[in-house]
Enzyme design. Sequence first.
Site, mmCIF file in Angstrom:
data_model
loop_
_atom_site.group_PDB
_atom_site.id
_atom_site.type_symbol
_atom_site.label_atom_id
_atom_site.label_comp_id
_atom_site.label_asym_id
_atom_site.label_seq_id
_atom_site.Cartn_x
_atom_site.Cartn_y
_atom_site.Cartn_z
ATOM 1 N N HIS A 221 0.749 -1.250 0.133
ATOM 2 C CA HIS A 221 0.130 -0.068 0.051
ATOM 3 C C HIS A 221 0.715 1.322 -0.072
ATOM 4 O O HIS A 221 0.678 2.192 -0.838
ATOM 5 C CB HIS A 221 -0.970 0.008 1.054
ATOM 6 C CG HIS A 221 -1.749 1.048 1.547
ATOM 7 N ND1 HIS A 221 -2.992 1.067 1.156
ATOM 8 C CD2 HIS A 221 -1.372 2.354 2.176
ATOM 9 C CE1 HIS A 221 -3.515 2.152 1.593
ATOM 10 N NE2 HIS A 221 -2.629 3.100 2.136
ATOM 11 N N GLU A 222 1.795 1.153 0.830
ATOM 12 C CA GLU A 222 2.747 2.587 0.954
ATOM 13 C C GLU A 222 3.586 2.671 -0.115
ATOM 14 O O GLU A 222 3.714 3.682 -0.711
ATOM 15 C CB GLU A 222 3.540 2.288 2.122
ATOM 16 C CG GLU A 222 2.801 2.404 3.652
ATOM 17 C CD GLU A 222 1.965 3.599 3.753
ATOM 18 O OE1 GLU A 222 2.054 4.397 3.095
ATOM 19 O OE2 GLU A 222 0.896 3.658 4.508
HETATM 20 ZN ZN LIG Z 1 -2.590 5.135 2.192
#
Ligand SMILES: [Zn+2]
Length: 302
Positions: A214-215
Amino acid sequence: MILQKAAQNTLTILLFISLFSCETEPIEKTELNPSPEQKIFEINVVVHIIHNGEAIGTGPNLSDDRIAKQIESLNNDFRRKAGTRGFNSNPISDDARIQFKLAQTDPEGNPTNGIVRINSQEVNNPLEAWGFDYFANFNYWDYKRYVNIWTAPFPESGIDVYLGEATGPDTDLPGNELFSGGEPFYAEGIIINHAHFGESDIESDYNLGRTLTHEMGHYLGLLHPWGGKDCDNNDYCDDTPAVDTFVSGCTSFKGCNQEDVMIENYMNWTSDICMNTFTNNQIERMRYVLTHSRKSLVDTAN
Ligand SMILES: [Zn+2]
């Protein structure tokens, strides 16, 4: 849609990400002459393990094996690798053709395994507030050549309270002004709570290493599907159903336009076990960033 209040509160801290666009030039694909867009981009990463003096493999001083497996699952997700959790057969998704490897050469040209261990107790850090510059004071490699990932030594009470955060790219795509600052003002990189880095048996919906997926999406220019919580302007990706509120848990619901939200998208706050999808527009957006503002990460000379 269940998200513990504590987690919910701090999840909002994590992501300073905002509006930005998926509207890139159309990709032309040919089998015989892969276009530059079809090329596989490989990115060097360095993992700075910030610990408190624990033995390797204990607490925040994560083992080499856990780190290697995290990079492997990151690649499974970005390459949509068959036979792994990162696979899906959704026609609007694809292999992002972006992969990551632990750096083999450090900034001085010396061999490395891409892992740097720092005992925070032995460093006099001039900063007190945890953030990109704070962690960069322990160690920071040239962001033009490496993606810096710091694992943060949160206590157990930090599980689900802080997951991670990323600086956004300085891009000419719309919404750039809404990203968290990176260079030249702040160190660039990704911070991950060590407890959420890689697969583990912690009691959490975020124990399969998807926080890094996600990051990394944010680092390469992706927004949450709800963007600025506006049905008309959210993540600027036409193939992610519009939604104007955050998406967590594993149960889908109707977003804007009465469409089901894409619960399986990596850019939600959904549970790690439910995620397996980057859409084509999201992939185009990340590849746009890797051919523009973050191009130096994939230059051959690097
Ligand atoms: Zn996020």
